[in-house]
Design a protein around this motif. Structure first.
Motif, PDB file in Angstrom:
ATOM      1  N   ASP A  88       0.860  -1.178   0.000  1.00  0.00           N
ATOM      2  CA  ASP A  88       0.000   0.000   0.000  1.00  0.00           C
ATOM      3  C   ASP A  88       0.901   1.234   0.000  1.00  0.00           C
ATOM      4  N   ALA A  89       0.816   2.021  -1.060  1.00  0.00           N
ATOM      5  CA  ALA A  89       1.703   3.185  -1.190  1.00  0.00           C
ATOM      6  C   ALA A  89       1.445   4.236  -0.123  1.00  0.00           C
ATOM      7  N   ARG A  90       0.297   4.161   0.576  1.00  0.00           N
ATOM      8  CA  ARG A  90       0.004   5.118   1.627  1.00  0.00           C
ATOM      9  C   ARG A  90       0.753   4.806   2.915  1.00  0.00           C
ATOM     10  N   GLN A  91       1.333   3.626   2.980  1.00  0.00           N
ATOM     11  CA  GLN A  91       2.117   3.248   4.155  1.00  0.00           C
ATOM     12  C   GLN A  91       3.129   2.192   3.726  1.00  0.00           C
ATOM     13  N   GLY A  92       4.178   2.073   4.492  1.00  0.00           N
ATOM     14  CA  GLY A  92       5.157   1.031   4.218  1.00  0.00           C
ATOM     15  C   GLY A  92       6.242   1.416   3.239  1.00  0.00           C
ATOM     16  N   GLY A  93       6.160   2.620   2.651  1.00  0.00           N
ATOM     17  CA  GLY A  93       7.181   3.055   1.718  1.00  0.00           C
ATOM     18  C   GLY A  93       8.259   3.880   2.404  1.00  0.00           C
ATOM     19  N   GLY A 135      17.246   3.019 -11.018  1.00  0.00           N
ATOM     20  CA  GLY A 135      16.184   2.027 -10.902  1.00  0.00           C
ATOM     21  C   GLY A 135      15.292   2.162  -9.704  1.00  0.00           C
ATOM     22  N   ARG A 136      15.388   3.288  -8.993  1.00  0.00           N
ATOM     23  CA  ARG A 136      14.541   3.494  -7.820  1.00  0.00           C
ATOM     24  C   ARG A 136      13.305   4.297  -8.220  1.00  0.00           C
ATOM     25  N   PRO A 137      12.106   3.740  -8.006  1.00  0.00           N
ATOM     26  CA  PRO A 137      10.886   4.497  -8.328  1.00  0.00           C
ATOM     27  C   PRO A 137      10.687   5.657  -7.363  1.00  0.00           C
ATOM     28  N   ARG A 138       9.734   6.531  -7.697  1.00  0.00           N
ATOM     29  CA  ARG A 138       9.428   7.693  -6.869  1.00  0.00           C
ATOM     30  C   ARG A 138       8.117   7.473  -6.134  1.00  0.00           C
ATOM     31  N   LEU A 139       8.011   8.026  -4.930  1.00  0.00           N
ATOM     32  CA  LEU A 139       6.746   8.061  -4.198  1.00  0.00           C
ATOM     33  C   LEU A 139       6.067   9.384  -4.527  1.00  0.00           C
ATOM     34  N   VAL A 140       4.853   9.321  -5.104  1.00  0.00           N
ATOM     35  CA  VAL A 140       4.170  10.524  -5.557  1.00  0.00           C
ATOM     36  C   VAL A 140       2.811  10.648  -4.879  1.00  0.00           C
ATOM     37  N   LYS A 141       2.329  11.867  -4.774  1.00  0.00           N
ATOM     38  CA  LYS A 141       1.005  12.129  -4.220  1.00  0.00           C
ATOM     39  C   LYS A 141      -0.057  11.953  -5.303  1.00  0.00           C
ATOM     40  N   THR A 142      -1.214  11.451  -4.894  1.00  0.00           N
ATOM     41  CA  THR A 142      -2.370  11.341  -5.778  1.00  0.00           C
ATOM     42  C   THR A 142      -3.570  11.974  -5.084  1.00  0.00           C
ATOM     43  N   SER A 147      -1.290   8.206  -2.096  1.00  0.00           N
ATOM     44  CA  SER A 147       0.047   8.116  -2.673  1.00  0.00           C
ATOM     45  C   SER A 147       0.098   6.951  -3.646  1.00  0.00           C
ATOM     46  N   ALA A 148       1.109   6.980  -4.504  1.00  0.00           N
ATOM     47  CA  ALA A 148       1.395   5.876  -5.418  1.00  0.00           C
ATOM     48  C   ALA A 148       2.893   5.830  -5.635  1.00  0.00           C
ATOM     49  N   VAL A 149       3.371   4.674  -6.086  1.00  0.00           N
ATOM     50  CA  VAL A 149       4.779   4.514  -6.444  1.00  0.00           C
ATOM     51  C   VAL A 149       4.876   4.614  -7.956  1.00  0.00           C
ATOM     52  N   SER A 150       5.670   5.568  -8.427  1.00  0.00           N
ATOM     53  CA  SER A 150       5.780   5.856  -9.853  1.00  0.00           C
ATOM     54  C   SER A 150       7.022   5.166 -10.431  1.00  0.00           C
ATOM     55  N   PHE A 151       6.788   4.298 -11.422  1.00  0.00           N
ATOM     56  CA  PHE A 151       7.856   3.528 -12.055  1.00  0.00           C
ATOM     57  C   PHE A 151       8.142   4.069 -13.446  1.00  0.00           C
ATOM     58  N   ALA A 152       9.420   4.149 -13.797  1.00  0.00           N
ATOM     59  CA  ALA A 152       9.869   4.508 -15.136  1.00  0.00           C
ATOM     60  C   ALA A 152      11.217   3.822 -15.352  1.00  0.00           C
ATOM     61  N   GLU A 153      11.162   2.598 -15.905  1.00  0.00           N
ATOM     62  CA  GLU A 153      12.352   1.748 -16.008  1.00  0.00           C
ATOM     63  C   GLU A 153      12.940   1.465 -14.628  1.00  0.00           C
ATOM     64  N   ASP A 159       5.796   1.498 -17.097  1.00  0.00           N
ATOM     65  CA  ASP A 159       5.889   2.933 -16.827  1.00  0.00           C
ATOM     66  C   ASP A 159       4.524   3.416 -16.352  1.00  0.00           C
ATOM     67  N   GLY A 160       4.458   3.845 -15.105  1.00  0.00           N
ATOM     68  CA  GLY A 160       3.192   4.294 -14.556  1.00  0.00           C
ATOM     69  C   GLY A 160       3.222   4.274 -13.037  1.00  0.00           C
ATOM     70  N   GLU A 161       2.058   4.421 -12.432  1.00  0.00           N
ATOM     71  CA  GLU A 161       1.941   4.492 -10.984  1.00  0.00           C
ATOM     72  C   GLU A 161       1.196   3.277 -10.448  1.00  0.00           C
TER      73      GLU A 161
END
Length: 521
Positions: free
Chosen positions: A264-269, A307-314, A318-324, A488-490
């Motif tokens: 859950d991107a809202r916790q645990g990241g 290779g580290r994704p970003r934690l972004v607000k929605t 929250s969501a984890v944003s992947f791009a490669e 590629d996405g969240e």
């Protein structure tokens, strides 16, 4: 739905919340017109307080609404209070309410709360956004039918598909549907009103949405005293309060049997100073699958820290944003049994970005594999690649499969490709994949936003299948070409069960996720 079933379900809801003590402000301050139903509205809240163990604070004086007063309030209810002949709020109380909502507070508005219209311009503009729509007027009091559009929300979970109310049918300057999540609408074929009081086929009367950092639930119902004494109305308000308080947006799942993974991107990241995710912790206590970590070996060694994704607000958290990027779980054999006969169900809440050029190269100079953009997988890195995968084609067509490791072929009877619809970039979906249990040949089903399969296939179970470590954002622990088969996405949520859920179980979870993440069809 009969009265017994509604009462029974209301009792279950009451018991499920009995340990969740809420402190609720029942605000009925007004100016000008005062509904004769205000006393019934107050009595309803007192009764719900006794039923659920909530503390209800009744208030008319807006001057008492301060930061300190609201600090320990779980939900603010504007309970059928009008502001027709002057402002209810002064500047200080208006700002306190706004800060409360922006700090994550919950708000519930009933009936005339949607018609407060004499406030200071800036506050009124904000308040109309909180409600979700601008009041336009109403015809004469009369009976009409409302239809329930969505039963997945706590406010409507036990309601029938339609109900008749004698009420004052508000219309709004325009439909709020594009800004809120509509739960109930008026069927205009069942009432009589001049054209100026009509909204046509789209006449919402109850909805919810996230607004300015908080949660807002509104219903236009509630003109007459008898409305507040109805069991169905009280159930709706109870569910609206529960959602606004944040419990429906929390982490309790309707099905826990067999749950192995809950990311859950809202916790645990855990992030570094640059906002990059360095660990995503599984929320299931005692599971052999624990944290998911960056891939810091293989080709990644040529660019340490990549290779580290970003934690972004929605809008819903929250969501984890992947791009490669990818996150890998270190437990090699934790999920092998899913392919050996136990079966599985995975669910993912994700938003795809437009796919990178399939003819181009990755940031690390690797060639991309066409139509394989995986958001999860535990394929073995070599051999016949046994394991699970969920993927998108380059045009965002969603597909899933299970590779049993008997043959290599992509795709053959031992490695089916179960293909669903094309998704839309920039939009969240709830996706699910399910593989049946037992020996022999079993079904694989793919679901999008509902528990009706959009595609199905079959695969032989291999009791000696040997998948590998679970990867998020790619299909495997691909140390030799990271980013080449990546999503590629969240991703906001991932659930994995070590069994095939029933259609009913899957429907309950997908409904819950659609409400939590405000996903529309």
């Amino acid at each position: 739905m009969n009265h017994f079933r509604l009462t029974f379900l209301s009792l279950l809801l009451s018991l499920s919340l009995s340990a969740q003590s809420l402190r609720i402000l029942n605000f009925q301050g007004d100016t000008g017109y005062r509904h004769e139903s205000q006393q019934a509205a107050k009595e309803m809240m007192s009764g719900l307080g006794r039923l659920h163990g909530w503390e209800i604070l009744h208030l008319r004086e807006s001057a008492r609404i301060t930061d300190e007063f609201l600090a320990d309030i779980d939900v603010v209810i504007f309970n059928n209070n009008c502001g027709s002949e002057g402002p209810i709020f002064d500047a200080a109380s208006a700002m306190a309410l706004q800060r409360y909502v922006r700090g994550g507070g919950g708000w519930v508005g009933i009936h005339c709360a949607g018609a407060i219209r004499r406030e200071a311009p800036d506050f009124l503009r904000w308040y109309r956004g909180l409600v979700g729509a601008t009041f336009g007027g109403h015809p004469e009091l009369q009976e009409a039918t409302v239809g329930v559009e969505h039963h997945g929300h706590p406010a409507t979970a036990a309601l029938p598909d339609s109900m008749d109310f004698t009420d004052e049918w508000y219309f709004f300057e325009q439909s709020p549907r594009d800004r809120v999540n509509v739960l109930m609408s008026l069927d205009e074929r069942t009432f009589s009103a001049p054209e100026k009081f009509r909204m046509g086929k789209d006449h919402p009367v109850t909805w919810y949405h996230h607004y300015d950092g908080g949660r807002a639930f509104f219903t236009a119902l509630g003109h007459r005293p008898e409305v507040y004494r109805r069991a169905d109305f009280q159930h709706m308000i109870t569910g609206g309060i529960r959602w606004a308080a944040g419990y429906a947006a929390g982490h309790r799942l309707p099905v826990n049997n067999g749950l192995m993974v809950d990311l859950d991107a809202r916790q645990g990241g855990q992030t570094n100073q640059r906002g990059r995710v360095v660990a995503w912790k599984n929320q299931v206590a005692g599971s052999p699958v624990q944290s998911f970590l960056p891939n810091d070996y293989g080709v990644r060694l040529s660019n340490p820290g990549s290779g580290r994704p970003r934690l972004v607000k929605t809008s819903t958290g929250s969501a984890v944003s992947f791009a490669e990027d990818e996150l890998i779980n270190e437990q090699e054999d934790a999920l092998d049994h899913l392919m050996r006969g136990s079966g599985y169900t995975w669910l993912v809440v994700l938003k795809p970005y437009p796919t990178a050029d399939p003819e181009g190269m990755t940031a690390l100079g690797q060639s991309r594999l066409r139509d394989v953009n995986s958001f999860l997988g535990n394929l073995r890195n070599g051999g016949n690649y046994a394991g699970i995968w969920g993927c998108l084609e380059d045009d965002l067509t969603v597909w899933c499969g299970s590779r049993n490791g008997i043959t290599f072929g992509r795709f053959d009877d031992n490695n089916p490709k179960v293909t669903g619809p094309q998704l839309e970039a920039g939009k969240f979906y709830v996706l699910a994949g399910r593989m049946g249990s037992g020996p022999g040949t079993v079904a694989i089903d793919l679901f999008v936003n509902a528990a009706n399969p959009v595609a199905s296939g079959r695969v032989p179970v291999n009791p000696r299948a040997n998948p590998s470590r679970l990867a998020i954002g790619t299909e495997r622990d691909a140390t030799n070409h990271p980013g080449a088969e990546s999503f590629d996405g969240e991703i906001a949520r991932i659930l994995i069960y070590e069994r095939p859920l029933s259609d009913v179980e899957l429907g309950r979870i997908m409904d819950m996720l659609r409400v939590q993440y405000e996903i529309k069809d």
